[in-house]
Each structure stands twice: as structure tokens, then as C-alpha cells.
Write a protein that holds these residues in place. Structure first.
Motif, PDB file in Angstrom:
ATOM      1  N   ASP A 218       6.217  14.538 -56.535  1.00 18.60           N
ATOM      2  CA  ASP A 218       7.145  13.784 -55.692  1.00 18.60           C
ATOM      3  C   ASP A 218       8.363  14.627 -55.328  1.00 18.60           C
ATOM      4  N   ARG A 219       8.815  15.457 -56.259  1.00 18.06           N
ATOM      5  CA  ARG A 219       9.942  16.333 -55.946  1.00 18.06           C
ATOM      6  C   ARG A 219       9.562  17.361 -54.881  1.00 18.06           C
ATOM      7  N   VAL A 220       8.364  17.922 -55.006  1.00 21.78           N
ATOM      8  CA  VAL A 220       7.894  18.884 -54.007  1.00 21.78           C
ATOM      9  C   VAL A 220       7.756  18.198 -52.648  1.00 21.78           C
ATOM     10  N   ARG A 221       7.236  16.966 -52.656  1.00 22.68           N
ATOM     11  CA  ARG A 221       7.127  16.220 -51.392  1.00 22.68           C
ATOM     12  C   ARG A 221       8.495  16.082 -50.730  1.00 22.68           C
ATOM     13  N   GLY A 222       9.507  15.716 -51.525  1.00 29.32           N
ATOM     14  CA  GLY A 222      10.849  15.559 -50.981  1.00 29.32           C
ATOM     15  C   GLY A 222      11.409  16.860 -50.437  1.00 29.32           C
ATOM     16  N   ARG A 223      11.107  17.970 -51.109  1.00 30.70           N
ATOM     17  CA  ARG A 223      11.590  19.270 -50.648  1.00 30.70           C
ATOM     18  C   ARG A 223      10.910  19.661 -49.334  1.00 30.70           C
ATOM     19  N   ILE A 224       9.612  19.408 -49.247  1.00 33.88           N
ATOM     20  CA  ILE A 224       8.891  19.699 -48.003  1.00 33.88           C
ATOM     21  C   ILE A 224       9.442  18.840 -46.867  1.00 33.88           C
ATOM     22  N   GLU A 225       9.722  17.574 -47.164  1.00 35.99           N
ATOM     23  CA  GLU A 225      10.258  16.662 -46.139  1.00 35.99           C
ATOM     24  C   GLU A 225      11.580  17.196 -45.595  1.00 35.99           C
ATOM     25  N   ARG A 226      12.458  17.646 -46.463  1.00 39.02           N
ATOM     26  CA  ARG A 226      13.761  18.149 -46.022  1.00 39.02           C
ATOM     27  C   ARG A 226      13.614  19.424 -45.199  1.00 39.02           C
ATOM     28  N   ILE A 227      12.687  20.279 -45.587  1.00 38.54           N
ATOM     29  CA  ILE A 227      12.471  21.530 -44.844  1.00 38.54           C
ATOM     30  C   ILE A 227      11.902  21.236 -43.457  1.00 38.54           C
ATOM     31  N   LEU A 228      10.980  20.291 -43.368  1.00 41.35           N
ATOM     32  CA  LEU A 228      10.407  19.945 -42.067  1.00 41.35           C
ATOM     33  C   LEU A 228      11.418  19.212 -41.185  1.00 41.35           C
ATOM     34  N   ASP A 229      12.313  18.412 -41.789  1.00 40.30           N
ATOM     35  CA  ASP A 229      13.409  17.816 -41.015  1.00 40.30           C
ATOM     36  C   ASP A 229      14.305  18.912 -40.442  1.00 40.30           C
ATOM     37  N   TYR A 230      14.535  19.927 -41.246  1.00 37.27           N
ATOM     38  CA  TYR A 230      15.330  21.092 -40.816  1.00 37.27           C
ATOM     39  C   TYR A 230      14.660  21.769 -39.627  1.00 37.27           C
ATOM     40  N   ALA A 231      13.328  21.878 -39.679  1.00 34.14           N
ATOM     41  CA  ALA A 231      12.574  22.479 -38.575  1.00 34.14           C
ATOM     42  C   ALA A 231      12.705  21.647 -37.303  1.00 34.14           C
ATOM     43  N   THR A 232      12.659  20.321 -37.439  1.00 36.82           N
ATOM     44  CA  THR A 232      12.791  19.439 -36.279  1.00 36.82           C
ATOM     45  C   THR A 232      14.167  19.576 -35.641  1.00 36.82           C
ATOM     46  N   THR A 233      15.199  19.665 -36.485  1.00 31.68           N
ATOM     47  CA  THR A 233      16.561  19.818 -35.973  1.00 31.68           C
ATOM     48  C   THR A 233      16.704  21.090 -35.163  1.00 31.68           C
ATOM     49  N   HIS A 234      15.962  22.141 -35.543  1.00 37.41           N
ATOM     50  CA  HIS A 234      16.021  23.414 -34.826  1.00 37.41           C
ATOM     51  C   HIS A 234      14.998  23.477 -33.685  1.00 37.41           C
ATOM     52  N   HIS A 235      14.347  22.330 -33.388  1.00 37.16           N
ATOM     53  CA  HIS A 235      13.391  22.233 -32.271  1.00 37.16           C
ATOM     54  C   HIS A 235      12.154  23.098 -32.488  1.00 37.16           C
ATOM     55  N   TRP A 236      11.769  23.299 -33.756  1.00 35.80           N
ATOM     56  CA  TRP A 236      10.530  24.002 -34.062  1.00 35.80           C
ATOM     57  C   TRP A 236       9.393  23.020 -34.337  1.00 35.80           C
ATOM     58  N   ARG A 237       9.731  21.733 -34.374  1.00 38.32           N
ATOM     59  CA  ARG A 237       8.743  20.687 -34.574  1.00 38.32           C
ATOM     60  C   ARG A 237       9.064  19.500 -33.676  1.00 38.32           C
ATOM     61  N   ASP A 238       8.047  18.713 -33.363  1.00 38.85           N
ATOM     62  CA  ASP A 238       8.224  17.453 -32.646  1.00 38.85           C
ATOM     63  C   ASP A 238       7.523  16.350 -33.438  1.00 38.85           C
ATOM     64  N   GLY A 239       7.937  15.139 -33.198  1.00 36.62           N
ATOM     65  CA  GLY A 239       7.248  14.014 -33.818  1.00 36.62           C
ATOM     66  C   GLY A 239       7.738  13.678 -35.206  1.00 36.62           C
ATOM     67  N   ASN A 240       6.994  12.774 -35.872  1.00 40.38           N
ATOM     68  CA  ASN A 240       7.366  12.297 -37.195  1.00 40.38           C
ATOM     69  C   ASN A 240       7.144  13.346 -38.267  1.00 40.38           C
ATOM     70  N   ASN A 241       7.871  13.194 -39.364  1.00 36.92           N
ATOM     71  CA  ASN A 241       7.747  14.118 -40.493  1.00 36.92           C
ATOM     72  C   ASN A 241       6.536  13.718 -41.339  1.00 36.92           C
ATOM     73  N   PRO A 242       5.515  14.562 -41.470  1.00 38.92           N
ATOM     74  CA  PRO A 242       4.301  14.185 -42.213  1.00 38.92           C
ATOM     75  C   PRO A 242       4.518  14.075 -43.721  1.00 38.92           C
ATOM     76  N   ALA A 243       5.672  14.559 -44.217  1.00 38.69           N
ATOM     77  CA  ALA A 243       5.958  14.464 -45.656  1.00 38.69           C
ATOM     78  C   ALA A 243       6.805  13.239 -45.986  1.00 38.69           C
ATOM     79  N   ARG A 244       7.118  12.425 -44.972  1.00 41.57           N
ATOM     80  CA  ARG A 244       7.940  11.234 -45.201  1.00 41.57           C
ATOM     81  C   ARG A 244       7.181  10.233 -46.068  1.00 41.57           C
ATOM     82  N   TRP A 245       7.886   9.644 -47.045  1.00 48.04           N
ATOM     83  CA  TRP A 245       7.241   8.683 -47.938  1.00 48.04           C
ATOM     84  C   TRP A 245       7.203   7.290 -47.315  1.00 48.04           C
TER      85      TRP A 245
END
Length: 357
Positions: free
Chosen positions: A165-192
Motif C-alpha cells: 500500500d505504501r508503494v502504491r501511494g508512492r507510485i500514485e504521487r509520482i504519476l500525479d507529478y507526471a500529469t502536472t508536467h503534462h507527461w500523462r493524460d487521464g486518470n491516475n491508475p494507482a489511485r485507490w
């Protein structure tokens, strides 16, 4: 498109050409301007049916034979409904998007200055490198989907639930960071919430919460008596921790400039508090007596109240745990559990309101 028969150019003929656009046939053209020579291929966009032109490289690097082969590939793509220019732009964009391991390192480096615990960055790197990187480390962040996240989590979700669960949360934050920088679109697949919660069982339902081992408050007096038999800094630190009901890190990294012996107050700065707020601890007579004992070490070491005699740095959590286990004659108790001991004593042996305790 091209009405020019294929094979119009040859190496000798190219050497004698003047400035201009010269067709080889098969939609391949050589543009010459001064010393510059480059190949282009013309084609129709398969959707709009408008004529487009794509550069494929310098004639000094791309031979005539190779240019002809590239032109064939481009014509085949257009015939299959693929726009070569759009494909090229997409490939260029993907090349600029970092993979997960690269982005995770960037995120950790940028965020660690704001993390209170200096161990956080190494812990993040260790858990991600062991669990996530082997599966998604080399994937560009824009392509990571729910199946990738599940591939990381499922093997350990029911056996190492807290870690997973901790790793999931860390991945979620990193992918949110990617979305903020416009490297991703759409929902975060690591969101609980509303996503992985529909797929994986709740962490609390597959793993029992492991509480910190606490000493019964009726037995704490005997443990303190055993600690008092030693003048080691670690034993004094554990006694001080008990008297102040403080966290391990707050005591281990306490500095003399935080202590006011005249006012009998220990002021812990906000950056060292879990709550992020400055905390004032009233010092009892026994607590002050302990501080006066460790004052002897103040001259030989820097400003830590409870320094390691060997290094002069703050004590380690292991040092405190070791002396507590010896005093309690068991390894089933923990330093953090002493706060629970204090809480139980307040609730069962005193009449103080819960908010006060």
C-alpha cells in the motif's frame, strides 16, 4: 502521386545537379541549396487527403538507395492509413517523456527537502527499486496503465500488505507529478479510491494492524528501576522519553538550545514535530535531574542532549530499543509503545480528560 518514373537519379548525376528540387520518382525528392542537400518524400494524408511532405535526412548521410527504401516505407504507411508526419511527431514526443524510474528519481530529489525524516528518500528509493522498477521502471510514464500497477502490487498485496500500500501511494504521487508536467493524460491508475478499491481487497481486511508493543503501566516502575541502574546515555534517554511521553526522534535529536532549565521547559521546534507545530514540554524534577546528568557530555560533543559517545551524533533508535529490551527483559516491547503505556496510565489511573492526556 508522383508522375515521374522511378529511378531518375544516380550517384554521378546527383554530383552534377544545381540548386533546386530534383525528383527521383516514387515521390522521392532531393532539394539542393548551396552546400545543403536533403531528401523529402511527398504523400497524401490518409484522412484529409491533402498533400504533405516529410523530410527524411541529409543526402550526405542518407544514400540514394537508403532514401528510396525509406520512401517505399512512407508510401506503405500512408496506404495503411498512417500519417508518417504524425507518427514522427508522436515518436519525438515519447522520446522526451521520461520513464518511471527517471521520473521517480527526479520527484524524490525535488521533494526530499520538504520531508521531515531524512530516511524518507532512501526508503522511497529502496522500495521502488525492489518492487516497482523491475516491472515499470523502464516504461515511459505516459504508457503506464492499471494492468501495470496491478502487476506491481498483486504479488505482495496479501503477504506484504503495508509495504504494497505504501508503494502504491508512492507510485500514485509520482504519476500525479507526471500529469502536472503534462507527461500523462487521464486518470491516475494507482489511485485507490474509486479505482483500485474496486479491484483489490482493502488493506485492513487482509492484514492485521501490528501495534507497537507496550509495557503495562503497572509494570513500568520496575522497568524504570532497571534503567536507573545504568548511567549510559541511552538508558538516560529512555527514562527522559518516558517522563516526557515523547517520540524517539524528538528525544534522540534534542539539542541543548531547545532546553530552558531555568523555566523547566523543553521547546521542540516545528520542523522536528510530526504535527509540524512547535511543542512545549514542561519538565518534571526527575526529567531535569536526567538533563543535569547528561550535561557532562555537553563539553565533549556538539549540541545533542543525548549524544552517542562514539560519534558525538544523536543516538540511534536501535540503541534506545536495545536498552529498553534489556530493562524490560523482553524484545516484545518497543520505544514507541512507551507512549501507549503513558496513555493507558492516564486513562486508567488518572481523571484527566482525553484531550489533555
Amino acid at each position: 502521386m508522383s508522375r515521374i518514373p522511378a529511378g531518375q537519379l544516380n550517384v554521378r548525376k546527383i554530383d552534377g545537379l544545381e540548386d533546386g528540387i530534383h525528383g527521383d520518382g516514387g515521390n522521392l525528392y532531393l532539394t539542393i541549396k548551396g552546400q545543403a542537400r536533403h531528401w523529402t518524400v511527398r504523400y497524401f494524408n490518409p484522412t484529409t487527403h491533402k498533400r504533405r511532405e516529410i523530410g527524411i535526412g541529409s543526402a550526405y548521410i542518407l544514400t540514394l538507395a537508403k532514401a528510396r527504401q525509406v520512401a517505399i516505407d512512407i508510401r506503405r504507411q500512408a496506404a495503411e492509413g498512417i500519417d508518417p508526419l504524425e507518427l514522427k511527431a508522436k515518436a519525438k514526443k515519447q522520446k522526451q517523456i521520461p520513464n518511471f524510474a527517471e521520473l521517480a528519481e527526479r520527484y524524490i530529489t525535488e521533494q526530499q527537502a520538504g520531508w521531515k525524516d531524512p530516511r524518507s528518500a532512501p526508503i522511497w528509493r529502496s522500495s521502488l527499486s525492489r518492487i516497482a522498477y523491475p516491472i515499470i521502471g523502464s516504461k515511459i510514464v505516459s504508457s503506464i496503465d492499471t494492468d501495470d500497477i496491478l502487476a506491481v502490487l498483486r504479488p505482495i498485496w496479501t503477504v506484504k500488505t503495508e509495504t504494497a500500500d505504501r508503494v502504491r501511494g508512492r507510485i500514485e504521487r509520482i504519476l500525479d507529478y507526471a500529469t502536472t508536467h503534462h507527461w500523462r493524460d487521464g486518470n491516475n491508475p494507482a489511485r485507490w479510491k474509486g479505482h483500485l478499491s474496486n479491484i483489490l481487497p482493502k488493506p485492513s481486511s487482509v492484514a492485521k494492524v501490528q501495534h507497537h508493543g507496550a509495557i503495562e503501566w503497572q509494570k513500568i516502575q520496575l522497568v524504570i528501576a532497571n534503567l536507573q541502574k545504568s548511567d549510559e546515555v541511552s538508558a538516560l534517554a529512555v527514562q527522559f522519553l518516558c517522563l516526557c511521553a515523547s517520540r524517539s526522534s524528538e528525544v534522540r535529536f534534542a539539542r541543548w538550545e531547545e532546553i530552558d532549565l531555568n523555566q523547566a521547559v523543553w521547546t521542540i521546534p516545528d520542523q522536528r514535530m510530526k504535527t509540524g507545530k512547535e511543542h512545549r514540554v514542561p519538565l518534571s524534577t526527575p526529567a531535569i535531574a536526567i538533563l543535569k546528568k547528561v550535561e557532562a557530555f555537553k563539553k565533549d560533543h556538539h549540541s545533542f542532549v543525548f549524544p552517542s559517545i562514539k560519534t558525538g551524533k544523536g543516538l540511534s533508535d536501535v540503541a534506545l530499543s536495545k536498552v529498553l529490551h534489556h530493562a524490560a527483559n523482553t524484545k516484545k516491547v518497543s520505544i514507541h509503545g512507551l507512549r501507549s503505556t503513558f496513555r493507558y496510565w492516564c486513562g486508567e489511573a488518572t481523571s484527566w480528560p482525553r484531550d489533555v492526556t
